[in-house]
Design an enzyme around this catalytic site. Structure first.
Site, PDB file in Angstrom:
ATOM      1  N   GLU A 176     -23.411  50.725 -24.191  1.00 21.25           N
ATOM      2  CA  GLU A 176     -23.319  50.666 -25.647  1.00 21.25           C
ATOM      3  C   GLU A 176     -24.622  51.163 -26.288  1.00 21.25           C
ATOM      4  O   GLU A 176     -25.680  51.146 -25.645  1.00 21.25           O
ATOM      5  CB  GLU A 176     -23.078  49.212 -26.080  1.00 21.25           C
ATOM      6  CG  GLU A 176     -21.784  48.608 -25.540  1.00 21.25           C
ATOM      7  CD  GLU A 176     -20.536  49.076 -26.292  1.00 21.25           C
ATOM      8  OE1 GLU A 176     -20.486  50.259 -26.705  1.00 21.25           O
ATOM      9  OE2 GLU A 176     -19.612  48.274 -26.442  1.00 21.25           O
ATOM     10  N   ASP A 201     -16.586  51.222 -14.704  1.00 25.67           N
ATOM     11  CA  ASP A 201     -16.811  49.907 -15.308  1.00 25.67           C
ATOM     12  C   ASP A 201     -15.618  48.972 -15.129  1.00 25.67           C
ATOM     13  O   ASP A 201     -14.545  49.379 -14.676  1.00 25.67           O
ATOM     14  CB  ASP A 201     -17.136  50.057 -16.803  1.00 25.67           C
ATOM     15  CG  ASP A 201     -16.200  51.036 -17.519  1.00 25.67           C
ATOM     16  OD1 ASP A 201     -15.115  51.330 -16.989  1.00 25.67           O
ATOM     17  OD2 ASP A 201     -16.558  51.496 -18.603  1.00 25.67           O
ATOM     18  N   HIS A 218     -20.489  55.608 -26.714  1.00 26.31           N
ATOM     19  CA  HIS A 218     -20.786  55.003 -25.412  1.00 26.31           C
ATOM     20  C   HIS A 218     -20.163  55.826 -24.285  1.00 26.31           C
ATOM     21  O   HIS A 218     -19.170  56.525 -24.470  1.00 26.31           O
ATOM     22  CB  HIS A 218     -20.391  53.518 -25.352  1.00 26.31           C
ATOM     23  CG  HIS A 218     -18.943  53.204 -25.249  1.00 26.31           C
ATOM     24  ND1 HIS A 218     -18.389  52.063 -25.787  1.00 26.31           N
ATOM     25  CD2 HIS A 218     -17.898  53.848 -24.664  1.00 26.31           C
ATOM     26  CE1 HIS A 218     -17.096  52.032 -25.524  1.00 26.31           C
ATOM     27  NE2 HIS A 218     -16.774  53.100 -24.844  1.00 26.31           N
ATOM     28  N   ASN A 245     -18.382  54.966 -30.654  1.00 22.53           N
ATOM     29  CA  ASN A 245     -19.810  54.771 -30.940  1.00 22.53           C
ATOM     30  C   ASN A 245     -20.682  55.567 -29.955  1.00 22.53           C
ATOM     31  O   ASN A 245     -21.853  55.278 -29.795  1.00 22.53           O
ATOM     32  CB  ASN A 245     -20.161  53.276 -30.884  1.00 22.53           C
ATOM     33  CG  ASN A 245     -19.885  52.668 -29.514  1.00 22.53           C
ATOM     34  OD1 ASN A 245     -19.476  53.370 -28.575  1.00 22.53           O
ATOM     35  ND2 ASN A 245     -20.100  51.374 -29.388  1.00 22.53           N
TER      36      ASN A 245
HETATM   37  C1  GLP Z   1     -13.635  52.350 -22.900  1.00 22.77           C
HETATM   38  C2  GLP Z   1     -14.210  52.717 -21.519  1.00 22.77           C
HETATM   39  C3  GLP Z   1     -14.822  54.080 -21.533  1.00 22.77           C
HETATM   40  C4  GLP Z   1     -13.888  55.034 -22.251  1.00 22.77           C
HETATM   41  C5  GLP Z   1     -13.831  54.680 -23.702  1.00 22.77           C
HETATM   42  C6  GLP Z   1     -12.853  55.517 -24.518  1.00 22.77           C
HETATM   43  O1  GLP Z   1     -14.312  51.359 -23.551  1.00 22.77           O
HETATM   44  N1  GLP Z   1     -15.154  51.789 -21.016  1.00 22.77           N
HETATM   45  O2  GLP Z   1     -15.095  54.500 -20.200  1.00 22.77           O
HETATM   46  O3  GLP Z   1     -14.359  56.356 -22.137  1.00 22.77           O
HETATM   47  O4  GLP Z   1     -13.559  53.322 -23.901  1.00 22.77           O
HETATM   48  O5  GLP Z   1     -11.544  55.061 -24.361  1.00 22.77           O
HETATM   49  P1  GLP Z   1     -10.279  55.870 -24.824  1.00 22.77           P
HETATM   50  O6  GLP Z   1     -10.169  57.015 -23.880  1.00 22.77           O
HETATM   51  O7  GLP Z   1      -9.138  54.923 -24.695  1.00 22.77           O
HETATM   52  O8  GLP Z   1     -10.531  56.316 -26.214  1.00 22.77           O
END
Ligand code: GLP
Length: 243
Positions: free
Chosen positions: A132, A56, A127, A125
């Protein structure tokens, strides 16, 4: 957690030097990237034939913006290994037509033979990528309106919450599910509820990671805190059996 994940990625590349990897950003996989860089530097893990597709990107951030996922990947991984720039793919957050960019991205993944190994983190959440919670699963790479919870969670990387983009472009659920193997990483207490939903909850677009219950080859690597809400009988399986 990161060492186990790095072992899986390195093993994938040793077995198939021209592997197609699906990559994630966020703080969770950082140490895995660091470990892979160390394996590259010490014993020469070769990325010269590897292709990568990131999950993404924020809409509106150009590749040279330090908050962009382009920048993150370059700084934390790509610039330290011998991957060819032409083999690196990340959705373009500045594309004028996001729908067309999404179609192009999915076509490109197919044209490279599909993703062999997809690395995932998980949002609080539940995702995956930036898919989402919703009333339906979005299949292909698409534009996403970020949840307030995600904006708040990700604001730690920005100087204030208003700077966090409100939209992103993300691989869809089908794009992710088509990967031959998926490895999901999660650490910390703030991920335990999402991990529970992913593994033990109903399969529902309201907890996007729950779709992974239907994937044929998923490995989930957790620390104790992220696993805290799981039933004891799952957590107490010896790690060698889980892997
Ligand atoms: C972001 C990314 C995800 C990631 C998630 C968790 O929003 N788009 O791909 O897995 O958040 O992030 P973190 O590893 O910093 O907790």
């Amino acid at each position: 957690m990161s060492a186990e994940a790095a072992k899986i990625v390195a093993g994938q590349i040793y077995l198939k030097p021209d592997s197609v990897l699906g990559l994630a950003t966020g703080s969770t996989p950082l140490k895995m990237y660091e470990t892979l860089v160390a394996v590259h530097e010490t014993i020469g893990l070769d990325f010269s034939r590897v292709t990568t597709f990131n999950l993404d990107e924020y809409i509106g951030l150009s590749a040279d913006n330090p908050q962009s996922y382009h920048y993150f990947m370059h700084e934390n991984f790509f610039r330290h290994i011998n991957i060819k720039p032409e083999n690196i793919f990340i959705p373009d957050g500045t594309a004028e037509n996001v729908g067309a960019e999404g179609l192009k991205y999915d076509r490109l993944i197919r044209s490279k033979g599909g993703i062999d190994l997809q690395i995932l983190g998980i949002g609080q959440n539940a995702h995956i990528g930036f898919n989402e919670p919703d009333i339906k699963f979005e299949a292909t790479t698409h534009k996403v309106k970020l949840d307030d919870e995600t904006i708040k969670a990700n604001s730690r990387f920005f100087s204030n919450v208003d700077e966090v983009p409100k939209y992103a472009i993300s691989m869809g659920i089908k794009t992710i599910m088509l990967a031959r193997r998926v490895v999901l990483l999660a650490n910390g207490k703030n991920k335990s509820a999402a991990v529970y939903k992913a593994i033990c909850g109903s399969v529902t677009p309201e907890a996007p990671a729950s779709i992974l219950q239907l994937h044929q080859d998923v490995t989930i690597i957790l620390d104790r805190q992220a696993a805290a809400d799981l039933p004891k009988k799952i957590v107490d399986v010896p790690i060698t059996e889980i892997l």
